[in-house]
Design a protein around this motif. Structure first.
Motif, PDB file in Angstrom:
ATOM      1  N   ILE A 107      49.432   8.436  40.815  1.00 50.21           N
ATOM      2  CA  ILE A 107      49.358   8.428  42.276  1.00 50.21           C
ATOM      3  C   ILE A 107      49.983   9.697  42.846  1.00 50.21           C
ATOM      4  N   ALA A 108      51.084  10.141  42.263  1.00 54.58           N
ATOM      5  CA  ALA A 108      51.721  11.377  42.731  1.00 54.58           C
ATOM      6  C   ALA A 108      50.772  12.563  42.583  1.00 54.58           C
ATOM      7  N   VAL A 109      50.059  12.629  41.458  1.00 53.01           N
ATOM      8  CA  VAL A 109      49.100  13.714  41.243  1.00 53.01           C
ATOM      9  C   VAL A 109      47.936  13.607  42.217  1.00 53.01           C
ATOM     10  N   LEU A 110      47.402  12.415  42.364  1.00 53.58           N
ATOM     11  CA  LEU A 110      46.218  12.219  43.198  1.00 53.58           C
ATOM     12  C   LEU A 110      46.481  12.452  44.683  1.00 53.58           C
ATOM     13  N   THR A 111      47.678  12.136  45.138  1.00 54.50           N
ATOM     14  CA  THR A 111      47.961  12.235  46.566  1.00 54.50           C
ATOM     15  C   THR A 111      48.661  13.535  46.962  1.00 54.50           C
ATOM     16  N   ALA A 112      49.071  14.326  45.989  1.00 54.49           N
ATOM     17  CA  ALA A 112      49.832  15.548  46.284  1.00 54.49           C
ATOM     18  C   ALA A 112      49.089  16.468  47.243  1.00 54.49           C
ATOM     19  N   GLU A 113      47.818  16.670  47.013  1.00 57.73           N
ATOM     20  CA  GLU A 113      47.042  17.571  47.865  1.00 57.73           C
ATOM     21  C   GLU A 113      45.700  16.970  48.257  1.00 57.73           C
TER      22      GLU A 113
ATOM     23  N   ASP B 150      44.922   8.345  51.981  1.00 58.80           N
ATOM     24  CA  ASP B 150      44.419   7.412  52.992  1.00 58.80           C
ATOM     25  C   ASP B 150      43.893   6.125  52.353  1.00 58.80           C
ATOM     26  N   LEU B 151      43.170   6.244  51.247  1.00 59.08           N
ATOM     27  CA  LEU B 151      42.664   5.057  50.546  1.00 59.08           C
ATOM     28  C   LEU B 151      43.812   4.194  50.041  1.00 59.08           C
ATOM     29  N   LEU B 152      44.828   4.834  49.518  1.00 54.94           N
ATOM     30  CA  LEU B 152      45.985   4.113  49.001  1.00 54.94           C
ATOM     31  C   LEU B 152      46.721   3.398  50.132  1.00 54.94           C
ATOM     32  N   MET B 153      46.897   4.063  51.255  1.00 51.27           N
ATOM     33  CA  MET B 153      47.569   3.443  52.402  1.00 51.27           C
ATOM     34  C   MET B 153      46.744   2.286  52.967  1.00 51.27           C
TER      35      MET B 153
ATOM     36  N   GLU C 240      47.031  -5.128  42.552  1.00 46.12           N
ATOM     37  CA  GLU C 240      45.747  -4.665  43.079  1.00 46.12           C
ATOM     38  C   GLU C 240      45.634  -3.141  43.040  1.00 46.12           C
ATOM     39  N   ILE C 241      46.731  -2.461  43.321  1.00 41.83           N
ATOM     40  CA  ILE C 241      46.716  -0.991  43.279  1.00 41.83           C
ATOM     41  C   ILE C 241      46.562  -0.535  41.834  1.00 41.83           C
ATOM     42  N   LYS C 242      47.277  -1.178  40.954  1.00 38.66           N
ATOM     43  CA  LYS C 242      47.167  -0.849  39.526  1.00 38.66           C
ATOM     44  C   LYS C 242      45.728  -1.056  39.054  1.00 38.66           C
ATOM     45  N   ASP C 243      45.107  -2.126  39.521  1.00 38.02           N
ATOM     46  CA  ASP C 243      43.727  -2.417  39.126  1.00 38.02           C
ATOM     47  C   ASP C 243      42.730  -1.410  39.703  1.00 38.02           C
ATOM     48  N   ARG C 244      43.086  -0.760  40.809  1.00 40.62           N
ATOM     49  CA  ARG C 244      42.175   0.179  41.470  1.00 40.62           C
ATOM     50  C   ARG C 244      42.440   1.638  41.095  1.00 40.62           C
ATOM     51  N   ILE C 245      43.333   1.871  40.164  1.00 40.35           N
ATOM     52  CA  ILE C 245      43.702   3.247  39.843  1.00 40.35           C
ATOM     53  C   ILE C 245      42.500   4.061  39.360  1.00 40.35           C
ATOM     54  N   SER C 246      41.611   3.456  38.602  1.00 42.49           N
ATOM     55  CA  SER C 246      40.415   4.181  38.146  1.00 42.49           C
ATOM     56  C   SER C 246      39.540   4.591  39.326  1.00 42.49           C
ATOM     57  N   ALA C 247      39.394   3.710  40.308  1.00 43.59           N
ATOM     58  CA  ALA C 247      38.602   4.038  41.497  1.00 43.59           C
ATOM     59  C   ALA C 247      39.267   5.147  42.298  1.00 43.59           C
ATOM     60  N   LEU C 248      40.593   5.142  42.355  1.00 49.25           N
ATOM     61  CA  LEU C 248      41.302   6.204  43.066  1.00 49.25           C
ATOM     62  C   LEU C 248      41.134   7.551  42.366  1.00 49.25           C
ATOM     63  N   ILE C 249      41.131   7.521  41.034  1.00 55.70           N
ATOM     64  CA  ILE C 249      40.903   8.757  40.274  1.00 55.70           C
ATOM     65  C   ILE C 249      39.513   9.291  40.578  1.00 55.70           C
TER      66      ILE C 249
ATOM     67  N   ARG D  72      49.460  -6.088  52.668  1.00 54.75           N
ATOM     68  CA  ARG D  72      50.612  -6.522  53.454  1.00 54.75           C
ATOM     69  C   ARG D  72      50.246  -7.166  54.784  1.00 54.75           C
ATOM     70  N   LYS D  73      48.979  -7.396  55.031  1.00 61.44           N
ATOM     71  CA  LYS D  73      48.542  -7.882  56.343  1.00 61.44           C
ATOM     72  C   LYS D  73      49.161  -9.217  56.734  1.00 61.44           C
ATOM     73  N   ASP D  74      49.520 -10.042  55.776  1.00 67.97           N
ATOM     74  CA  ASP D  74      50.083 -11.352  56.090  1.00 67.97           C
ATOM     75  C   ASP D  74      51.611 -11.369  56.041  1.00 67.97           C
ATOM     76  N   GLU D  75      52.228 -10.224  55.740  1.00 71.13           N
ATOM     77  CA  GLU D  75      53.681 -10.168  55.659  1.00 71.13           C
ATOM     78  C   GLU D  75      54.295 -10.068  57.057  1.00 71.13           C
TER      79      GLU D  75
END
Length: 92
Positions: free
Chosen positions: A52-58, A64-67, A4-13, A74-77
């Protein structure tokens, strides 16, 4: 890494406000190749980690979106309380 995170990488960018060419250069990729990969969504796990390292560095907003996404995934774990965690750590 969660699909899901991999699929949302464009939205995070997009959320980061960074231009594609900036992110591409930061991860050592040609901007044209980066653009194609972004359209196709076929990132490798290593590429996603670098992005992700580039996007979250600063950029706290992207972090926050990634977390938030991680928490949703992980809500059901099963979880441990802090006291339970301390007991586990003390045994090792």
């Amino acid at each position: 890494m969660h699909k899901e995170i991999k699929d949302r990488i464009s939205a995070l960018i997009e959320a980061s406000g960074y231009r594609d060419d900036f992110v591409a250069k930061k991860i050592g990729m040609a901007p044209a190749y980066f653009s194609v990969k972004k359209q196709m969504g076929n990132w490798s796990e290593k590429e996603v980690e670098k992005i992700i390292a580039v996007l979250t560095a600063e950029n706290d907003e992207v972090f926050d979106l990634l977390m938030l996404e991680e928490m949703r995934l992980r809500k059901d774990e099963e979880t441990l309380s802090l006291d339970e965690y301390k007991k586990v750590i003390a045994k090792t």
